[in-house]
Scaffold this active site. Structure first.
Site, short mmCIF file in Angstrom:
data_model
loop_
_atom_site.label_atom_id
_atom_site.label_comp_id
_atom_site.label_asym_id
_atom_site.label_seq_id
_atom_site.Cartn_x
_atom_site.Cartn_y
_atom_site.Cartn_z
N HIS A 115 4.75 0.10 -0.15
CA HIS A 115 5.50 -0.69 0.83
C HIS A 115 4.63 -1.78 1.42
O HIS A 115 3.41 -1.74 1.31
CB HIS A 115 6.10 0.22 1.92
CG HIS A 115 5.11 1.10 2.61
ND1 HIS A 115 4.56 2.23 2.03
CD2 HIS A 115 4.54 1.01 3.84
CE1 HIS A 115 3.71 2.79 2.87
NE2 HIS A 115 3.67 2.07 3.98
N ARG A 118 7.40 -9.02 15.45
CA ARG A 118 7.88 -7.70 15.06
C ARG A 118 6.87 -6.65 15.49
O ARG A 118 5.66 -6.90 15.46
CB ARG A 118 8.05 -7.69 13.53
CG ARG A 118 8.45 -6.38 12.95
CD ARG A 118 8.91 -6.53 11.50
NE ARG A 118 9.33 -5.22 11.05
CZ ARG A 118 8.53 -4.35 10.44
NH1 ARG A 118 7.28 -4.68 10.17
NH2 ARG A 118 8.98 -3.17 10.10
N HIS A 143 0.85 -1.19 0.00
CA HIS A 143 0.00 0.00 0.00
C HIS A 143 0.88 1.24 0.00
O HIS A 143 2.07 1.16 0.30
CB HIS A 143 -0.90 0.03 1.25
CG HIS A 143 -0.11 0.19 2.52
ND1 HIS A 143 0.52 -0.85 3.15
CD2 HIS A 143 0.18 1.29 3.27
CE1 HIS A 143 1.15 -0.42 4.22
NE2 HIS A 143 0.97 0.89 4.32
N ASP A 190 0.82 5.16 1.84
CA ASP A 190 0.09 5.85 2.91
C ASP A 190 -0.58 7.07 2.28
O ASP A 190 -0.05 7.68 1.35
CB ASP A 190 1.05 6.28 4.02
CG ASP A 190 1.68 5.06 4.72
OD1 ASP A 190 1.14 3.96 4.60
OD2 ASP A 190 2.72 5.24 5.39
C1 LIG Z 1 -5.33 8.55 8.78
C2 LIG Z 1 -5.38 7.33 8.32
C3 LIG Z 1 -4.35 6.76 7.39
C4 LIG Z 1 -4.72 5.29 7.32
C5 LIG Z 1 -6.22 5.37 7.44
C6 LIG Z 1 -6.40 6.33 8.63
C7 LIG Z 1 -6.05 5.59 9.93
C8 LIG Z 1 -5.12 4.39 9.72
C9 LIG Z 1 -4.12 4.53 8.56
C10 LIG Z 1 -3.64 3.19 8.01
C11 LIG Z 1 -2.47 2.55 8.79
C12 LIG Z 1 -2.05 1.23 8.12
C13 LIG Z 1 -1.93 1.36 6.60
C14 LIG Z 1 -3.15 2.12 6.02
C15 LIG Z 1 -3.11 2.10 4.50
C16 LIG Z 1 -4.41 1.54 6.64
O1 LIG Z 1 -5.04 0.59 6.22
O2 LIG Z 1 -4.68 2.22 7.79
C17 LIG Z 1 -3.18 3.50 6.61
C18 LIG Z 1 -4.25 4.49 6.10
C19 LIG Z 1 -3.77 5.36 4.93
O3 LIG Z 1 -2.64 5.88 4.97
O4 LIG Z 1 -4.51 5.48 3.98
O1 LIG Z 2 5.26 -2.39 9.90
C1 LIG Z 2 5.78 -1.79 8.97
O2 LIG Z 2 6.98 -1.80 8.74
C2 LIG Z 2 4.92 -1.00 8.01
C3 LIG Z 2 3.72 -0.35 8.67
C4 LIG Z 2 2.96 0.50 7.71
O3 LIG Z 2 3.25 0.56 6.54
C5 LIG Z 2 1.83 1.31 8.20
O4 LIG Z 2 1.44 1.19 9.39
O5 LIG Z 2 1.31 2.11 7.39
FE LIG Z 3 2.22 2.18 5.51
#
Ligand SMILES: C=C1C[C@]23C[C@H]1CC[C@H]2[C@@]12CCC[C@@](C)(C(=O)O1)[C@H]2[C@@H]3C(=O)O
Ligand SMILES: O=C(O)CCC(=O)C(=O)O
Ligand SMILES: [Fe+2]
Length: 368
Positions: free
Chosen positions: A283, A293, A226, A228
């Site tokens: 990533h 981890r 994905h 961010d």
């Molecule tokens: C402010 C954010 C950013 C979110 C959504 C919301 C809360 C949690 C974040 C994450 C965290 C994990 C990867 C991601 C891809 C996910 O699934 O949840 C992120 C997402 C994004 O960066 O789009």
């Molecule tokens: O655990 C990791 O190294 C990646 C975590 C991540 O990509 C995320 O929380 O958005």
């Molecule tokens: Fe991420």
């Protein structure tokens, strides 16, 4: 359109899946077995490595600019966040994820909410489950922490609050370094940075991730590929490796933990703000047979109602704006609907080189 980050997913409730007790599994259940052939590219033996930047180095600005253009990710040392604070955050994560499942579920993320315990938001796009647990914190952690640790929640709240404050300051410094490299240097260039240029009104989410040791790591996926949706993300990873980034021409490249280091990655909103100069990086996190981890991602963005668009200093007759203005909330909505098409859905103009966005090409949604 909701105006707070915590309301971003009201319109896209997510079905909450229940995790098994990972420690009781000695074989990988089929629902967790990913078909690696559907990866964006076969695993290659990378000869390149993610740039490492020493904040005390006089070249830091140039190195950061170059890293953002060519990789969309770098690691920093001498960033000013104390090792003891990072240790405390790691301890809080460990303590949280080692609670019994029924206890963690007391703080489960509600289907239309953003904070709490559960699978990562992106999991609904994939047919296979991820070998990880997550805890998302937007706003004060008190309510959920109180459910998790009725006795000593205030200690963990203090750790998280201090961490968020320190991360916010570091993110503000990183913003000026990343923008500075693009020639955006004056306070007035970013209005929402505020009168002190300290990005006081910025919003953020903290994502704590736990990847248990896995009996069949080659077929499992910790966190699926994905980008961010942020301006930038500050990631702390413990000493177990697992993070990988996708680099055009090199394939999946490991980002090994550097003692005391933090990983910084470019998010989709920075991609937009820089008019595509800085690439948001694809990533994923892999898992390990013998070691669990932990990671914590500080996902940093603008105040949720501020519109982000290609910066006027970076557009001109030969550089048309490639993206339309979008708020973080609106962007999160779009991403909740179309994970890998969000960036291209706000694109208004095809770049002259005719290449698409990295996450559009590579983010395979059908797996298994
Ligand atoms: C402010 C954010 C950013 C979110 C959504 C919301 C809360 C949690 C974040 C994450 C965290 C994990 C990867 C991601 C891809 C996910 O699934 O949840 C992120 C997402 C994004 O960066 O789009
Ligand atoms: O655990 C990791 O190294 C990646 C975590 C991540 O990509 C995320 O929380 O958005
Ligand atoms: Fe991420």
């Amino acid at each position: 359109m909701p105006s707070r980050l915590s309301d971003a997913f009201r319109a896209h409730p997510q079905q909450q899946l229940k995790h098994p007790d990972f420690t009781s599994l000695h074989e990988l259940p089929d629902s967790y077995a990913w078909n690696q052939r559907d990866d964006p590219s076969p695993e290659t033996f990378a000869t390149e490595s993610v740039p490492l930047v020493d904040f005390n180095d006089s070249n830091a600005l140039q190195v950061i600019g170059h890293a953002c253009k060519t990789w969309g990710i770098f690691q920093v040392t001498n960033h000013g966040i104390s090792t003891s604070l990072l240790d405390m955050v790691e301890h809080t994560c460990r303590s949280l994820f080692s609670l019994p499942v029924h206890q963690k579920l007391k703080a489960a993320r509600s289907p239309d909410g953003v904070s709490g315990y559960g699978f990562a938001r992106i999991s609904s796009f994939f047919s296979k489950l991820m070998w990880s647990e997550g805890f998302t914190i937007v706003g004060p952690p008190d309510e959920h922490f109180c459910q998790l640790w009725p006795q000593d929640f205030s200690y963990h709240c203090d750790v998280i609050k201090e961490y968020k404050e320190e991360m916010k300051k570091l993110a503000g410094r990183l913003m000026w370094l990343m923008l500075g490299s693009l020639g955006i240097i004056a306070k007035e260039d970013i209005k929402w940075a505020g009168p002190k240029a300290d990005f006081k009104e910025a919003s953020a989410a903290l994502q704590l991730n736990y990847y248990p040791a896995c009996p069949d790591p080659d077929r499992a996926m910790g966190l699926a590929p994905h980008t961010d949706s942020t301006l930038l993300t500050i990631l702390y990873q413990n000493s177990t490796s697992g993070l990988q980034v996708f680099k055009e021409g090199a394939g999946w490249v490991a980002v090994p933990p550097v003692p005391g280091g933090l990983v910084i990655n470019v998010g989709d909103l920075m991609h937009i703000l820089s008019n595509g100069s800085y690439q948001s990086v694809l990533h994923r996190a892999m898992v390990n047979r013998s070691h669990h981890r932990l990671s914590s991602a500080y996902l940093y963005g603008p105040p949720s109602t501020v519109e982000i668009s290609p910066h006027p200093k970076l557009v001109g007759p030969t550089h048309p704006p490639l993206y339309r203005p979008v708020t973080w909330n609106e962007y999160l909505h779009t991403k909740a609907k179309h994970i890998n098409k969000a960036l291209s859905s706000v694109r208004v103009c095809v770049p002259l080189n005719g290449l698409g966005d990295v996450n559009e090409q590579n983010n395979s949604v059908t797996v298994g």
